[in-house]
Write a protein that holds these residues in place. Structure first.
Motif, PDB file in Angstrom:
ATOM      1  N   THR A  15      32.561  18.164 -27.959  1.00 17.85           N
ATOM      2  CA  THR A  15      33.505  17.469 -27.067  1.00 17.85           C
ATOM      3  C   THR A  15      32.875  16.210 -26.465  1.00 17.85           C
ATOM      4  O   THR A  15      33.465  15.128 -26.478  1.00 17.85           O
ATOM      5  CB  THR A  15      33.922  18.439 -25.932  1.00 17.85           C
ATOM      6  OG1 THR A  15      34.233  19.702 -26.519  1.00 17.85           O
ATOM      7  CG2 THR A  15      35.130  17.931 -25.182  1.00 17.85           C
ATOM      8  N   THR A  16      31.673  16.341 -25.932  1.00 15.22           N
ATOM      9  CA  THR A  16      31.006  15.207 -25.283  1.00 15.22           C
ATOM     10  C   THR A  16      30.525  14.208 -26.333  1.00 15.22           C
ATOM     11  O   THR A  16      30.678  12.992 -26.181  1.00 15.22           O
ATOM     12  CB  THR A  16      29.806  15.722 -24.446  1.00 15.22           C
ATOM     13  OG1 THR A  16      30.259  16.797 -23.634  1.00 15.22           O
ATOM     14  CG2 THR A  16      29.218  14.648 -23.575  1.00 15.22           C
ATOM     15  N   ARG A  40      23.075  19.638 -39.580  1.00 12.64           N
ATOM     16  CA  ARG A  40      23.036  19.192 -38.179  1.00 12.64           C
ATOM     17  C   ARG A  40      22.315  20.155 -37.253  1.00 12.64           C
ATOM     18  O   ARG A  40      21.913  19.774 -36.156  1.00 12.64           O
ATOM     19  CB  ARG A  40      24.443  18.874 -37.672  1.00 12.64           C
ATOM     20  CG  ARG A  40      25.323  20.067 -37.418  1.00 12.64           C
ATOM     21  CD  ARG A  40      26.729  19.615 -37.076  1.00 12.64           C
ATOM     22  NE  ARG A  40      27.522  20.675 -36.475  1.00 12.64           N
ATOM     23  CZ  ARG A  40      28.023  21.695 -37.138  1.00 12.64           C
ATOM     24  NH1 ARG A  40      27.807  21.812 -38.444  1.00 12.64           N
ATOM     25  NH2 ARG A  40      28.744  22.611 -36.500  1.00 12.64           N
ATOM     26  N   LYS A  41      22.134  21.428 -37.708  1.00  7.94           N
ATOM     27  CA  LYS A  41      21.396  22.375 -36.853  1.00  7.94           C
ATOM     28  C   LYS A  41      19.994  22.641 -37.394  1.00  7.94           C
ATOM     29  O   LYS A  41      19.301  23.542 -36.930  1.00  7.94           O
ATOM     30  CB  LYS A  41      22.187  23.671 -36.713  1.00  7.94           C
ATOM     31  CG  LYS A  41      23.465  23.477 -35.920  1.00  7.94           C
ATOM     32  CD  LYS A  41      24.186  24.756 -35.598  1.00  7.94           C
ATOM     33  CE  LYS A  41      25.488  24.429 -34.888  1.00  7.94           C
ATOM     34  NZ  LYS A  41      26.359  25.571 -34.692  1.00  7.94           N
ATOM     35  N   LEU A  60      24.375  19.037 -26.534  1.00  7.11           N
ATOM     36  CA  LEU A  60      24.163  20.377 -27.071  1.00  7.11           C
ATOM     37  C   LEU A  60      24.198  21.408 -25.950  1.00  7.11           C
ATOM     38  O   LEU A  60      23.975  21.057 -24.787  1.00  7.11           O
ATOM     39  CB  LEU A  60      22.767  20.446 -27.709  1.00  7.11           C
ATOM     40  CG  LEU A  60      22.448  19.421 -28.793  1.00  7.11           C
ATOM     41  CD1 LEU A  60      20.948  19.376 -29.046  1.00  7.11           C
ATOM     42  CD2 LEU A  60      23.192  19.799 -30.071  1.00  7.11           C
ATOM     43  N   THR A 154      38.868  20.702 -21.087  1.00  6.50           N
ATOM     44  CA  THR A 154      37.822  20.149 -21.953  1.00  6.50           C
ATOM     45  C   THR A 154      36.437  20.296 -21.315  1.00  6.50           C
ATOM     46  O   THR A 154      35.422  20.222 -22.008  1.00  6.50           O
ATOM     47  CB  THR A 154      38.060  18.648 -22.240  1.00  6.50           C
ATOM     48  OG1 THR A 154      38.268  17.983 -20.980  1.00  6.50           O
ATOM     49  CG2 THR A 154      39.272  18.437 -23.138  1.00  6.50           C
ATOM     50  N   LYS A 158      34.108  23.119 -26.689  1.00  5.71           N
ATOM     51  CA  LYS A 158      34.974  23.475 -27.816  1.00  5.71           C
ATOM     52  C   LYS A 158      35.610  24.864 -27.686  1.00  5.71           C
ATOM     53  O   LYS A 158      36.755  25.066 -28.037  1.00  5.71           O
ATOM     54  CB  LYS A 158      34.176  23.423 -29.126  1.00  5.71           C
ATOM     55  CG  LYS A 158      33.864  22.002 -29.573  1.00  5.71           C
ATOM     56  CD  LYS A 158      32.897  21.962 -30.734  1.00  5.71           C
ATOM     57  CE  LYS A 158      33.562  22.254 -32.045  1.00  5.71           C
ATOM     58  NZ  LYS A 158      32.639  21.971 -33.177  1.00  5.71           N
TER      59      LYS A 158
HETATM   60  N1  NDP Z   1      32.615  19.049 -21.797  1.00  9.08           N
HETATM   61  C1  NDP Z   1      32.215  18.493 -20.651  1.00  9.08           C
HETATM   62  O1  NDP Z   1      33.045  18.062 -19.799  1.00  9.08           O
HETATM   63  C2  NDP Z   1      30.798  18.337 -20.344  1.00  9.08           C
HETATM   64  C3  NDP Z   1      29.795  18.918 -21.110  1.00  9.08           C
HETATM   65  N2  NDP Z   1      28.494  18.695 -20.780  1.00  9.08           N
HETATM   66  C4  NDP Z   1      27.398  19.300 -21.488  1.00  9.08           C
HETATM   67  O2  NDP Z   1      27.194  18.669 -22.732  1.00  9.08           O
HETATM   68  C5  NDP Z   1      26.694  19.595 -23.662  1.00  9.08           C
HETATM   69  C6  NDP Z   1      27.659  19.674 -24.812  1.00  9.08           C
HETATM   70  O3  NDP Z   1      28.884  20.156 -24.272  1.00  9.08           O
HETATM   71  P1  NDP Z   1      30.248  20.050 -25.042  1.00  9.08           P
HETATM   72  O4  NDP Z   1      30.295  18.802 -25.830  1.00  9.08           O
HETATM   73  O5  NDP Z   1      31.303  20.322 -24.039  1.00  9.08           O
HETATM   74  O6  NDP Z   1      30.089  21.327 -25.999  1.00  9.08           O
HETATM   75  P2  NDP Z   1      30.793  21.639 -27.370  1.00  9.08           P
HETATM   76  O7  NDP Z   1      30.736  23.109 -27.501  1.00  9.08           O
HETATM   77  O8  NDP Z   1      32.102  20.957 -27.420  1.00  9.08           O
HETATM   78  O9  NDP Z   1      29.832  20.950 -28.441  1.00  9.08           O
HETATM   79  C7  NDP Z   1      28.494  21.327 -28.642  1.00  9.08           C
HETATM   80  C8  NDP Z   1      28.072  20.832 -30.010  1.00  9.08           C
HETATM   81  O10 NDP Z   1      26.701  21.183 -30.224  1.00  9.08           O
HETATM   82  C9  NDP Z   1      26.577  21.746 -31.524  1.00  9.08           C
HETATM   83  N3  NDP Z   1      25.427  22.653 -31.546  1.00  9.08           N
HETATM   84  C10 NDP Z   1      25.310  23.872 -30.992  1.00  9.08           C
HETATM   85  N4  NDP Z   1      24.079  24.383 -31.211  1.00  9.08           N
HETATM   86  C11 NDP Z   1      23.406  23.463 -31.936  1.00  9.08           C
HETATM   87  C12 NDP Z   1      22.094  23.387 -32.483  1.00  9.08           C
HETATM   88  N5  NDP Z   1      21.210  24.393 -32.332  1.00  9.08           N
HETATM   89  N6  NDP Z   1      21.741  22.266 -33.151  1.00  9.08           N
HETATM   90  C13 NDP Z   1      22.610  21.240 -33.322  1.00  9.08           C
HETATM   91  N7  NDP Z   1      23.891  21.260 -32.855  1.00  9.08           N
HETATM   92  C14 NDP Z   1      24.270  22.343 -32.155  1.00  9.08           C
HETATM   93  C15 NDP Z   1      27.882  22.473 -31.717  1.00  9.08           C
HETATM   94  O11 NDP Z   1      28.087  22.717 -33.073  1.00  9.08           O
HETATM   95  P3  NDP Z   1      29.316  23.667 -33.582  1.00  9.08           P
HETATM   96  O12 NDP Z   1      30.398  22.661 -33.843  1.00  9.08           O
HETATM   97  O13 NDP Z   1      28.799  24.320 -34.781  1.00  9.08           O
HETATM   98  O14 NDP Z   1      29.647  24.617 -32.483  1.00  9.08           O
HETATM   99  C16 NDP Z   1      28.886  21.487 -31.123  1.00  9.08           C
HETATM  100  O15 NDP Z   1      29.265  20.502 -32.042  1.00  9.08           O
HETATM  101  C17 NDP Z   1      26.587  20.940 -22.956  1.00  9.08           C
HETATM  102  O16 NDP Z   1      25.283  21.146 -22.515  1.00  9.08           O
HETATM  103  C18 NDP Z   1      27.571  20.778 -21.799  1.00  9.08           C
HETATM  104  O17 NDP Z   1      27.223  21.634 -20.749  1.00  9.08           O
HETATM  105  C19 NDP Z   1      28.173  17.857 -19.764  1.00  9.08           C
HETATM  106  C20 NDP Z   1      29.118  17.268 -18.999  1.00  9.08           C
HETATM  107  C21 NDP Z   1      30.505  17.533 -19.194  1.00  9.08           C
END
Ligand code: NDP
Ligand code: X2W
Length: 321
Positions: A15-16, A40-41, A60, A154, A158
């Motif tokens: 999402t971010t 990507r992981k 992440l 959001t 996800k």
């Molecule tokens: N949403 C929000 O409003 C906010 C979020 N944040 C922070 O930002 C970070 C991301 O959040 P958000 O975007 O919401 O989360 P999401 O769940 O939407 O996205 C996280 C992404 O990271 C990927 N991922 C997970 N594990 C791994 C790994 N080991 N290696 C590489 N990629 C990986 C996921 O892949 P896959 O698609 O396979 O799941 C996914 O694409 C978090 O720490 C969150 O707390 C901060 C501020 C606001």
């Protein structure tokens, strides 16, 4: 001509990450580098790309962000600058807190830092309202602060987006009532509070947009002030700020959370009644904008010394009240 700086968004499909990508895609001052979706992981592939770029944005979950920070550190002098959107490093003294409006010196600290942690969405609004009051001696550092807040779904990433889209989540829900929400440490530390605040967040059935509200009994403050004096103090504090503005509290005592969606703006209003000796400070912003991806792009601009547009290219703010 100077080389265009390169950036890797680790977690670009989240999402971010997606919102940061959208904000940077048309920026000619930065070149985005990606990793093949199926790798990507893979820590090896991520480390290889980290070695090639100038800056990595971590979008992440906390554990993966810590792992990525360690991968980058293992590169020693070849390590890129890091900007972490997760909660993992926000009160870590080895990282600079990426809230540019925190103090007049914070933009320079962010620009000079090797590692910056992007603030949590809820603390962004609350800190910007509380810290000036504590610094001015109006609010005692041990004042019993309560922050009430509401976020679009959001904010939960996800998995929460999927639950709301599948209609399996409630229309409205308070949470954090165990009083240990992950944002409390940064909220307390950067507001300069010695007493742990009470934080009551809620999430509702709309995609994005956030309100933070701080109720105040003015006779409990260290220095007696009216709502108008609080508004003046905050207005002077953020005068000249590109993204934070203090606006009159109009709208019949009502405010909705979505008017700034797509932007990196944050509005502060001081509602109050001097005769009653009561006030409610309210911050409105986009949890994915100034609360996450907009702030990240603002920080990236400072860290790389390049012009950025921290709003979405086509911001579509909804009509307000
Ligand atoms: N949403 C929000 O409003 C906010 C979020 N944040 C922070 O930002 C970070 C991301 O959040 P958000 O975007 O919401 O989360 P999401 O769940 O939407 O996205 C996280 C992404 O990271 C990927 N991922 C997970 N594990 C791994 C790994 N080991 N290696 C590489 N990629 C990986 C996921 O892949 P896959 O698609 O396979 O799941 C996914 O694409 C978090 O720490 C969150 O707390 C901060 C501020 C606001
Ligand atoms: C609605 C919702 O669930 N929101 C998230 C906060 C989103 C966020 O800002 O997470 P970061 O700490 O990574 O910044 C929560 O309360 O945990």
């Amino acid at each position: 001509m100077a080389k265009t700086p390169t950036v890797f968004i680790d977690g670009e499909a989240g999402t971010t990450g997606l919102q940061i990508r959208e904000r940077l895609a048309a920026n000619p001052h930065v070149a985005l580098r990606s990793i093949a979706a199926d790798r990507r992981k893979d820590p090896g592939a991520r480390r290889e790309l980290m070695e090639e770029v100038d800056l990595v944005i971590l979008c992440l979950p906390d554990d993966a962000a810590k792992e990525s920070a360690e991968l980058a550190a293992s590169l020693g002098a070849r390590a890129p600058k890091l900007l972490d959107a997760s909660t993992a490093h926000r009160v870590d003294p080895d990282w600079v807190y990426g809230l540019a409006e925190l103090t007049p010196d914070q933009p320079a600290a962010i620009a000079a830092a090797q590692r910056v942690s992007n603030p949590g969405c809820y603390p962004t609004g609350a800190i910007l309202m509380l810290r000036p009051l504590v610094e001015a001696g109006i609010m005692a550092a041990d004042h019993p602060v309560t922050v009430n807040a509401v976020s679009g779904y959001t904010g939960g990433g996800k998995s929460m987006v999927a639950a709301y889209e599948a209609r399996t989540a409630p229309d409205f829900e308070m949470y954090g009532l165990g009083l240990h929400h992950k944002h409390l440490p940064e909220l307390q530390a950067y507001s300069l509070l010695t007493r742990r605040p009470i934080f009551v967040p809620a999430v509702a059935d709309y995609a994005q947009g956030m309100l933070d509200a701080i109720p105040l009994h003015l006779d409990t403050l260290q220095r007696k002030v009216s709502p108008a004096e609080i508004e003046t103090l905050l207005r002077e504090r953020y005068a000249g700020s590109e993204y934070v503005r203090v606006v009159p509290a109009e709208g019949n005592g009502k405010i909705e959370p979505q008017a700034l969606n797509g932007t990196n703006a944050l509005e502060i209003r001081v509602y109050g009644d001097a005769a009653l000796g009561q006030a409610v400070l309210v911050a409105r912003f986009d949890n994915l904008g100034k609360g996450a991806s907009g702030a990240a792009v603002q920080n990236l601009g400072l860290m790389l010394g390049i012009p950025v547009n921290a709003d979405l290219p086509i911001a579509a703010p909804r009509a307000a009240e």
